[in-house]
Design a protein around this motif. Structure first.
Motif, PDB file in Angstrom:
ATOM      1  N   LYS A 203       0.830  -1.212   0.000  1.00 51.46           N
ATOM      2  CA  LYS A 203       0.000   0.000   0.000  1.00 51.46           C
ATOM      3  C   LYS A 203       0.861   1.257   0.000  1.00 51.46           C
ATOM      4  O   LYS A 203       0.517   2.258  -0.642  1.00 51.46           O
ATOM      5  CB  LYS A 203      -0.929  -0.001   1.215  1.00 51.46           C
ATOM      6  N   VAL A 204       1.974   1.216   0.734  1.00 54.89           N
ATOM      7  CA  VAL A 204       2.890   2.368   0.766  1.00 54.89           C
ATOM      8  C   VAL A 204       3.423   2.637  -0.633  1.00 54.89           C
ATOM      9  O   VAL A 204       3.510   3.792  -1.075  1.00 54.89           O
ATOM     10  CB  VAL A 204       4.042   2.118   1.756  1.00 54.89           C
ATOM     11  N   LEU A 205       3.766   1.558  -1.358  1.00 54.21           N
ATOM     12  CA  LEU A 205       4.256   1.730  -2.725  1.00 54.21           C
ATOM     13  C   LEU A 205       3.162   2.292  -3.629  1.00 54.21           C
ATOM     14  O   LEU A 205       3.431   3.124  -4.504  1.00 54.21           O
ATOM     15  CB  LEU A 205       4.755   0.388  -3.272  1.00 54.21           C
ATOM     16  N   GLU A 206       1.925   1.862  -3.424  1.00 60.51           N
ATOM     17  CA  GLU A 206       0.813   2.354  -4.235  1.00 60.51           C
ATOM     18  C   GLU A 206       0.610   3.858  -4.056  1.00 60.51           C
ATOM     19  O   GLU A 206       0.263   4.566  -5.002  1.00 60.51           O
ATOM     20  CB  GLU A 206      -0.473   1.613  -3.862  1.00 60.51           C
ATOM     21  N   VAL A 207       0.805   4.343  -2.841  1.00 62.85           N
ATOM     22  CA  VAL A 207       0.627   5.777  -2.566  1.00 62.85           C
ATOM     23  C   VAL A 207       1.766   6.595  -3.152  1.00 62.85           C
ATOM     24  O   VAL A 207       1.629   7.793  -3.362  1.00 62.85           O
ATOM     25  CB  VAL A 207       0.498   5.993  -1.040  1.00 62.85           C
ATOM     26  N   GLY A 208       2.894   5.957  -3.442  1.00 61.89           N
ATOM     27  CA  GLY A 208       3.987   6.673  -4.074  1.00 61.89           C
ATOM     28  C   GLY A 208       5.183   6.923  -3.189  1.00 61.89           C
ATOM     29  O   GLY A 208       6.084   7.676  -3.571  1.00 61.89           O
ATOM     30  N   PHE A 209       5.227   6.313  -2.013  1.00 63.47           N
ATOM     31  CA  PHE A 209       6.373   6.469  -1.124  1.00 63.47           C
ATOM     32  C   PHE A 209       7.242   5.217  -1.189  1.00 63.47           C
ATOM     33  O   PHE A 209       6.770   4.129  -1.530  1.00 63.47           O
ATOM     34  CB  PHE A 209       5.918   6.700   0.320  1.00 63.47           C
ATOM     35  N   LEU A 210       8.512   5.383  -0.845  1.00 63.87           N
ATOM     36  CA  LEU A 210       9.442   4.268  -0.824  1.00 63.87           C
ATOM     37  C   LEU A 210       9.824   3.951   0.615  1.00 63.87           C
ATOM     38  O   LEU A 210      10.456   4.791   1.277  1.00 63.87           O
ATOM     39  CB  LEU A 210      10.707   4.598  -1.627  1.00 63.87           C
ATOM     40  N   PRO A 211       9.478   2.788   1.105  1.00 65.03           N
ATOM     41  CA  PRO A 211       9.932   2.409   2.450  1.00 65.03           C
ATOM     42  C   PRO A 211      11.463   2.349   2.481  1.00 65.03           C
ATOM     43  O   PRO A 211      12.107   2.087   1.466  1.00 65.03           O
ATOM     44  CB  PRO A 211       9.327   1.017   2.660  1.00 65.03           C
ATOM     45  N   SER A 212      12.030   2.583   3.648  1.00 63.03           N
ATOM     46  CA  SER A 212      13.483   2.499   3.786  1.00 63.03           C
ATOM     47  C   SER A 212      13.926   1.051   3.688  1.00 63.03           C
ATOM     48  O   SER A 212      13.140   0.118   3.908  1.00 63.03           O
ATOM     49  CB  SER A 212      13.923   3.081   5.132  1.00 63.03           C
ATOM     50  N   VAL A 213      15.207   0.855   3.375  1.00 61.91           N
ATOM     51  CA  VAL A 213      15.733  -0.510   3.286  1.00 61.91           C
ATOM     52  C   VAL A 213      15.680  -1.182   4.655  1.00 61.91           C
ATOM     53  O   VAL A 213      15.526  -2.413   4.748  1.00 61.91           O
ATOM     54  CB  VAL A 213      17.170  -0.485   2.725  1.00 61.91           C
ATOM     55  N   ILE A 214      15.754  -0.392   5.737  1.00 63.22           N
ATOM     56  CA  ILE A 214      15.673  -0.966   7.090  1.00 63.22           C
ATOM     57  C   ILE A 214      14.298  -1.591   7.315  1.00 63.22           C
ATOM     58  O   ILE A 214      14.171  -2.696   7.845  1.00 63.22           O
ATOM     59  CB  ILE A 214      15.978   0.107   8.149  1.00 63.22           C
ATOM     60  N   SER A 215      13.244  -0.859   6.886  1.00 66.50           N
ATOM     61  CA  SER A 215      11.885  -1.407   7.025  1.00 66.50           C
ATOM     62  C   SER A 215      11.713  -2.663   6.170  1.00 66.50           C
ATOM     63  O   SER A 215      11.073  -3.631   6.591  1.00 66.50           O
ATOM     64  CB  SER A 215      10.849  -0.368   6.618  1.00 66.50           C
ATOM     65  N   CYS A 216      12.292  -2.618   4.969  1.00 70.83           N
ATOM     66  CA  CYS A 216      12.206  -3.793   4.095  1.00 70.83           C
ATOM     67  C   CYS A 216      12.897  -4.994   4.740  1.00 70.83           C
ATOM     68  O   CYS A 216      12.405  -6.122   4.653  1.00 70.83           O
ATOM     69  CB  CYS A 216      12.842  -3.484   2.738  1.00 70.83           C
ATOM     70  N   ASN A 217      14.032  -4.741   5.398  1.00 69.36           N
ATOM     71  CA  ASN A 217      14.742  -5.827   6.079  1.00 69.36           C
ATOM     72  C   ASN A 217      13.918  -6.380   7.237  1.00 69.36           C
ATOM     73  O   ASN A 217      13.894  -7.594   7.477  1.00 69.36           O
ATOM     74  CB  ASN A 217      16.094  -5.337   6.589  1.00 69.36           C
ATOM     75  N   PHE A 218      13.242  -5.475   7.975  1.00 70.02           N
ATOM     76  CA  PHE A 218      12.328  -5.921   9.041  1.00 70.02           C
ATOM     77  C   PHE A 218      11.279  -6.866   8.462  1.00 70.02           C
ATOM     78  O   PHE A 218      10.987  -7.921   9.025  1.00 70.02           O
ATOM     79  CB  PHE A 218      11.646  -4.713   9.678  1.00 70.02           C
ATOM     80  N   LEU A 219      10.714  -6.445   7.330  1.00 72.65           N
ATOM     81  CA  LEU A 219       9.656  -7.243   6.703  1.00 72.65           C
ATOM     82  C   LEU A 219      10.198  -8.586   6.212  1.00 72.65           C
ATOM     83  O   LEU A 219       9.577  -9.637   6.434  1.00 72.65           O
ATOM     84  CB  LEU A 219       9.048  -6.454   5.537  1.00 72.65           C
TER      85      LEU A 219
END
Length: 622
Positions: A203-219
């Motif tokens: 959903k964050v990507l759909e809105v047009g924002f890029l999550p940080s790589v740290i958040s991606c690593n958490f996921l």
């Protein structure tokens, strides 16, 4: 997600997303959790004729004025505006929060006052506003704390909207930092809500924002722990598509994914891709691969990586050496593992409890208890206290060799060193002693450890009672039963069965019946083995009438139709050679529901033959 200012494109996307969400999702009915609150602010002009402290239209102004004072006294204000508190709804809470969106301290003070002092449960939108305010002011730890509260609140609320949608909806009214979306992903991971975290990422990507790589690593880490391996690769592909550059931690997580997915042969291609991205495999990468190779029994590949580490300037650590030692021990190569242990020490690494336990366990499995004990003394000498695993492995090693005395001496020695022994090790020792037919030794051990605070359990008492009963030491067994009752441990079927059968076996039928009466009073029902013990006892005493009455009692009262007890009774009657009595017994038993077996027929035939011989003998005498 970096804390950069939001560009016009992202503003437009958020506005579109907010307008796209059905308005029904944000209706007051879906979120109303505040008692006596109103869906709309009160605007009745007649209220303006009242004093300020009694005017519901002034509640926001009164609270804001109090918050602006140097020493805010909301508790004093609470007493002044007590009649207005029921009019403090979610709209009023939001208005106060928005007035102080640049003063996060006052906003948080107000929010906590509403939640804790007034006992009003804020709505999910109220939570979103305070989270936005705190994140904008860089109070990230407090923002995360309240965001986790919000996640719990929405999870327990059956008709609440999605947290992400609420955050987006509230962002149009106040300052906000896109980092809240990163925080939301991390919050879901902390709560173990991996699926919700993955949905929020998209959903964050759909809105047009890029999550940080740290958040991606958490996921990625959360997906890996939950065994959602396919989802890990989908998230990684999305990262590449939108331009989120992975870091070394990302690649280490994905290395774990390869190992867990069983695609360890594809790791080399992945490592090449990792190097093309500008990341060299680090210590974590190598340790992950070495551990995986060792678990799969591919020691040659593991040692190849171990040598490659040195060539690339990555020094193996305790984890590297311990994984290799564990792999060697699994293949029965404990001597080589011990040599590797010495090499590790010579290279300046101090072994830890895991390193020692790996070797001790390996020696115990091979039955080399002397080497295991030598290692245990070495670890104690190096200031490392043996843990429960160390003690249990050593005790089980001695037990497999039938050296229970050595195991007991080991426990005494460890206690002398001040090392606490867990209850499961004591349980293991007592059960082993009982199985070896040494209940007195087990009872002595129980007496000693109870003085040290050991809390005895029913199953251990039952093991002791059964062992005493097998030795026909029923008096000691009854003493144990009295002791367990003194400790408020209630005897169960296992306890009573062992005692009753022992009493019957030793000819103490009256004591056995008394114990059955006690058992029934305590609510424990007998089983077929108890019935069998009593019937056999009275048959041995040739008290056929008593045996029959008990057999009928168990059948009528407890629906226990024990064929073995029935055949025992038939056998005694057939031995007497009184066919009239035998056939009458047979008729009564069949009417009760007992079914004759081949053994029953054998006993009847034997009875007929014996009756015939007795008749012939009498005829000859006459």
């Amino acid at each position: 997600m970096t804390r950069a200012s939001v560009n016009p494109l992202n503003h437009s996307l958020i506005k579109f997303y907010v307008n796209f969400i059905p308005k029904s999702q944000f209706s007051s009915s879906s979120l109303q959790t505040i008692q006596n609150s109103h869906t709309k602010p009160l605007v009745n002009p007649l209220y303006n004729l009242l004093p300020q402290t009694q005017n519901p239209n002034k509640i926001v102004d009164l609270i804001s004025s109090s918050l602006k004072q140097a020493n805010s006294q909301l508790i004093l204000l609470q007493n002044d505006i007590k009649p207005l508190i029921p009019h403090l709804g979610r709209h009023e809470i939001t208005r106060v929060l928005l007035r102080f969106q640049s003063d996060s301290s006052s906003a948080l003070t107000f929010f906590n006052w509403v939640k804790n002092d007034l006992g009003i449960k804020p709505s999910s939108h109220n939570y979103c506003y305070i989270v936005h305010i705190l994140a904008w002011s860089k109070n990230f730890s407090l923002a995360m704390e309240l965001l986790c509260e919000l996640i719990d609140f929405v999870k327990d609320c059956s008709n609440c909207e999605d947290v992400f949608e609420s955050l987006v909806f509230c962002s149009k009214d106040c300052n906000f930092d896109p980092v809240v979306f990163d925080m939301l992903i991390k919050g879901y991971m902390k709560k173990g809500m991996v699926r919700e975290g993955a949905k929020t990422f998209r959903k964050v990507l759909e809105v047009g924002f890029l999550p940080s790589v740290i958040s991606c690593n958490f996921l990625l880490n959360g997906l890996l722990r939950s065994n959602f391996v396919d989802q890990c690769w989908l998230v990684y592909e999305e990262m590449g598509r939108v331009g989120i550059r992975p870091n070394s931690h990302t690649f280490n997580i994905l290395t774990h994914v390869f190992c867990k997915d069983g695609n360890i042969d594809k790791v080399n291609d992945f490592l090449e891709r990792m190097e093309e991205e500008g990341f060299d495999p680090d210590l974590v990468t190598y340790n992950t691969l070495i551990s995986s190779y060792c678990r799969k029994g591919r020691l040659n590949d593991a040692f190849y990586l171990y040598r490659i580490m040195y060539r690339r300037g990555v020094m193996p650590d305790l984890v590297s050496y311990t994984a290799l030692m564990s792999g060697l021990c699994k293949e029965g190569r404990v001597g080589e593992a011990h040599q590797l242990f010495h090499r590790m020490v010579h290279r300046g690494l101090n072994p830890d409890i895991v390193s020692y336990n790996t070797l001790i366990s390996g020696y115990c499995k091979e039955g080399r208890m002397q080497e295991s004990k030598y290692l245990m003394h070495g670890m104690i000498g190096n200031g490392i206290c043996p843990d429960n695993f160390t003690c249990r492995v050593l005790v089980e090693g001695y037990k497999k060799q039938g050296k229970l005395l050595s195991a007991l001496n080991l426990v005494v020695e460890l206690r002398r060193f001040g090392i606490s022994i867990s209850s499961d090790i004591y349980d293991c020792l007592m059960v082993s002693l009982c199985h070896e037919g040494r209940p007195f030794a087990a009872k002595n051990l129980l007496g000693r450890i109870c003085q040290d605070g050991y809390e005895s359990k029913l199953d251990i008492y039952n093991e002791l009672i059964e062992s005493f009963c097998q030795c026909d030491s029923v008096t000691d067994a009854l003493h144990l039963k009295a002791e367990m009752e003194h400790r408020r441990i209630k005897a169960d079927l296992v306890s009573y069965r062992a005692l009753i059968r022992c009493l019957c076996r030793t000819g103490k039928s009256h004591e056995a019946e008394s114990l059955i009466e006690e058992m029934l009073k305590s609510g424990v029902l007998p089983d077929a083995q108890i019935c069998r013990g009593l019937i056999h006892c009275y048959c041995k005493q040739s008290d056929i009438d008593k045996a029959e009455s008990l057999l009928i009692f168990f059948a009528k009262k407890f629906r226990i139709f024990d064929t073995e007890s029935y055949n025992c009774l038939v056998g005694i009657c057939s031995e007497a050679g009184d066919m009239d009595k035998l056939m009458e017994l047979q008729d009564r038993m069949v009417k009760m529901g007992f079914v004759p077996t081949s053994l029953t027929c054998k006993y009847v035939i034997h009875g007929l033959l014996k009756a015939k011989r007795l008749g012939e003998k009498k005829a000859g005498v006459s």
